[in-house]
Design a protein around this motif. Structure first.
Motif, PDB file in Angstrom:
ATOM      1  N   UNK A 199       0.813  -1.219   0.000  1.00  0.00           N
ATOM      2  CA  UNK A 199       0.000   0.000   0.000  1.00  0.00           C
ATOM      3  C   UNK A 199       0.849   1.273   0.000  1.00  0.00           C
ATOM      4  N   UNK A 200       1.973   1.262   0.720  1.00  0.00           N
ATOM      5  CA  UNK A 200       2.841   2.442   0.715  1.00  0.00           C
ATOM      6  C   UNK A 200       3.416   2.695  -0.675  1.00  0.00           C
ATOM      7  N   UNK A 201       3.817   1.640  -1.369  1.00  0.00           N
ATOM      8  CA  UNK A 201       4.329   1.793  -2.728  1.00  0.00           C
ATOM      9  C   UNK A 201       3.249   2.314  -3.674  1.00  0.00           C
ATOM     10  N   UNK A 202       2.036   1.799  -3.534  1.00  0.00           N
ATOM     11  CA  UNK A 202       0.941   2.251  -4.404  1.00  0.00           C
ATOM     12  C   UNK A 202       0.598   3.713  -4.149  1.00  0.00           C
ATOM     13  N   UNK A 203       0.566   4.116  -2.884  1.00  0.00           N
ATOM     14  CA  UNK A 203       0.321   5.530  -2.582  1.00  0.00           C
ATOM     15  C   UNK A 203       1.465   6.400  -3.088  1.00  0.00           C
ATOM     16  N   UNK A 204       2.694   5.910  -2.985  1.00  0.00           N
ATOM     17  CA  UNK A 204       3.835   6.651  -3.514  1.00  0.00           C
ATOM     18  C   UNK A 204       3.754   6.814  -5.021  1.00  0.00           C
ATOM     19  N   UNK A 205       3.367   5.756  -5.724  1.00  0.00           N
ATOM     20  CA  UNK A 205       3.201   5.844  -7.170  1.00  0.00           C
ATOM     21  C   UNK A 205       2.077   6.815  -7.538  1.00  0.00           C
ATOM     22  N   UNK A 206       0.998   6.797  -6.770  1.00  0.00           N
ATOM     23  CA  UNK A 206      -0.093   7.735  -7.051  1.00  0.00           C
ATOM     24  C   UNK A 206       0.357   9.173  -6.806  1.00  0.00           C
ATOM     25  N   UNK A 207       1.145   9.396  -5.772  1.00  0.00           N
ATOM     26  CA  UNK A 207       1.688  10.733  -5.507  1.00  0.00           C
ATOM     27  C   UNK A 207       2.574  11.181  -6.670  1.00  0.00           C
ATOM     28  N   UNK A 208       3.405  10.284  -7.193  1.00  0.00           N
ATOM     29  CA  UNK A 208       4.229  10.608  -8.360  1.00  0.00           C
ATOM     30  C   UNK A 208       3.361  10.896  -9.585  1.00  0.00           C
ATOM     31  N   UNK A 209       2.275  10.142  -9.737  1.00  0.00           N
ATOM     32  CA  UNK A 209       1.336  10.402 -10.827  1.00  0.00           C
ATOM     33  C   UNK A 209       0.782  11.821 -10.726  1.00  0.00           C
ATOM     34  N   UNK A 210       0.392  12.221  -9.524  1.00  0.00           N
ATOM     35  CA  UNK A 210      -0.138  13.568  -9.344  1.00  0.00           C
ATOM     36  C   UNK A 210       0.919  14.639  -9.593  1.00  0.00           C
ATOM     37  N   UNK A 211       2.153  14.372  -9.183  1.00  0.00           N
ATOM     38  CA  UNK A 211       3.232  15.339  -9.409  1.00  0.00           C
ATOM     39  C   UNK A 211       3.555  15.494 -10.895  1.00  0.00           C
ATOM     40  N   UNK A 212       3.477  14.415 -11.648  1.00  0.00           N
ATOM     41  CA  UNK A 212       3.819  14.467 -13.065  1.00  0.00           C
ATOM     42  C   UNK A 212       2.624  14.773 -13.960  1.00  0.00           C
ATOM     43  N   UNK A 213       1.451  14.949 -13.395  1.00  0.00           N
ATOM     44  CA  UNK A 213       0.249  15.201 -14.183  1.00  0.00           C
ATOM     45  C   UNK A 213       0.358  16.451 -15.064  1.00  0.00           C
ATOM     46  N   UNK A 214       0.926  17.577 -14.591  1.00  0.00           N
ATOM     47  CA  UNK A 214       1.045  18.729 -15.488  1.00  0.00           C
ATOM     48  C   UNK A 214       1.951  18.471 -16.692  1.00  0.00           C
ATOM     49  N   UNK A 215       2.928  17.605 -16.550  1.00  0.00           N
ATOM     50  CA  UNK A 215       3.854  17.326 -17.646  1.00  0.00           C
ATOM     51  C   UNK A 215       3.349  16.194 -18.534  1.00  0.00           C
ATOM     52  N   UNK A 216       2.971  15.078 -17.932  1.00  0.00           N
ATOM     53  CA  UNK A 216       2.571  13.904 -18.705  1.00  0.00           C
ATOM     54  C   UNK A 216       1.112  13.946 -19.145  1.00  0.00           C
ATOM     55  N   UNK A 217       0.272  14.593 -18.380  1.00  0.00           N
ATOM     56  CA  UNK A 217      -1.150  14.601 -18.689  1.00  0.00           C
ATOM     57  C   UNK A 217      -1.827  13.337 -18.198  1.00  0.00           C
ATOM     58  N   UNK A 218      -3.131  13.315 -18.377  1.00  0.00           N
ATOM     59  CA  UNK A 218      -3.925  12.198 -17.871  1.00  0.00           C
ATOM     60  C   UNK A 218      -3.674  10.909 -18.655  1.00  0.00           C
ATOM     61  N   UNK A 219      -3.514  11.010 -19.942  1.00  0.00           N
ATOM     62  CA  UNK A 219      -3.357   9.806 -20.755  1.00  0.00           C
ATOM     63  C   UNK A 219      -2.006   9.137 -20.525  1.00  0.00           C
ATOM     64  N   UNK A 220      -0.918   9.849 -20.734  1.00  0.00           N
ATOM     65  CA  UNK A 220       0.413   9.251 -20.543  1.00  0.00           C
ATOM     66  C   UNK A 220       0.681   8.939 -19.072  1.00  0.00           C
ATOM     67  N   UNK A 221       0.316   9.859 -18.185  1.00  0.00           N
ATOM     68  CA  UNK A 221       0.510   9.631 -16.756  1.00  0.00           C
ATOM     69  C   UNK A 221      -0.308   8.458 -16.250  1.00  0.00           C
TER      70      UNK A 221
END
Length: 159
Positions: free
Chosen positions: A82-104
């Motif tokens: 669960x900690x890894x999954x939450x960490x990955x989701x946090x990284x997804x949110x951080x990279x959302x402005x760059x990668x966007x919803x589709x690539x992210x």
């Protein structure tokens, strides 16, 4: 009454559910025959509250040992996924402005599946297929069928 982990988890979820349900009363009222803004939150919160009550009742029938305050490192090691999954989701949110919803979204779902399901080449191919089908499918439904403008990022301009 036994204070085991299930009981404490059920109490926390019940308190969160009640708090969020009360917060829905501060949402603005709808205008001109629109669907009320509190409709979907309450639709989700009522079953969550009921499931929390069921978990609370079942926790008293469980043979789980009582909760202890020690052993934090053992608990963290036991719950590393669960900690890894939450960490990955946090990284997804951080990279959302760059990668966007589709690539992210593709990267997030693929990495989460690999963390949970393994890193062997055959499994990674299956994870990639699942990611492509479901993320692009949901992206297409929200973008084209429902008309929702999703974050597109700076790398891939879709709209």
């Amino acid at each position: 009454m036994t204070l085991n982990r299930d009981f404490l988890t059920a109490v926390v979820f019940l308190l969160l559910t009640v708090g969020m349900y009360v917060a829905t009363y501060s949402l603005p009222e709808p205008m001109f025959n629109q669907l009320a803004s509190w409709t979907w939150p309450r639709t989700i919160l009522v079953p969550l509250g009921l499931l929390s009550v069921v978990m609370l009742i079942q926790s008293q029938k469980s043979d789980q040992p009582a909760a202890t305050l020690g052993g934090f490192l053992a608990w963290a090691k036991e719950n590393v996924n669960p900690f890894l999954c939450f960490g990955l989701f946090f990284l997804f949110l951080l990279t959302l402005p760059t990668l966007g919803m589709l690539l992210g979204g593709l990267a997030y779902v693929f990495l989460t599946l690999c963390v949970l399901g393994g890193w062997q080449p055959r499994q990674m191919a299956v994870h990639a297929g699942i990611s492509i089908v479901f993320v692009t499918g949901m992206w297409a439904i929200f973008s084209f069928a429902l008309g929702v403008v999703l974050p597109e990022g700076t790398i891939l301009r879709v709209y």
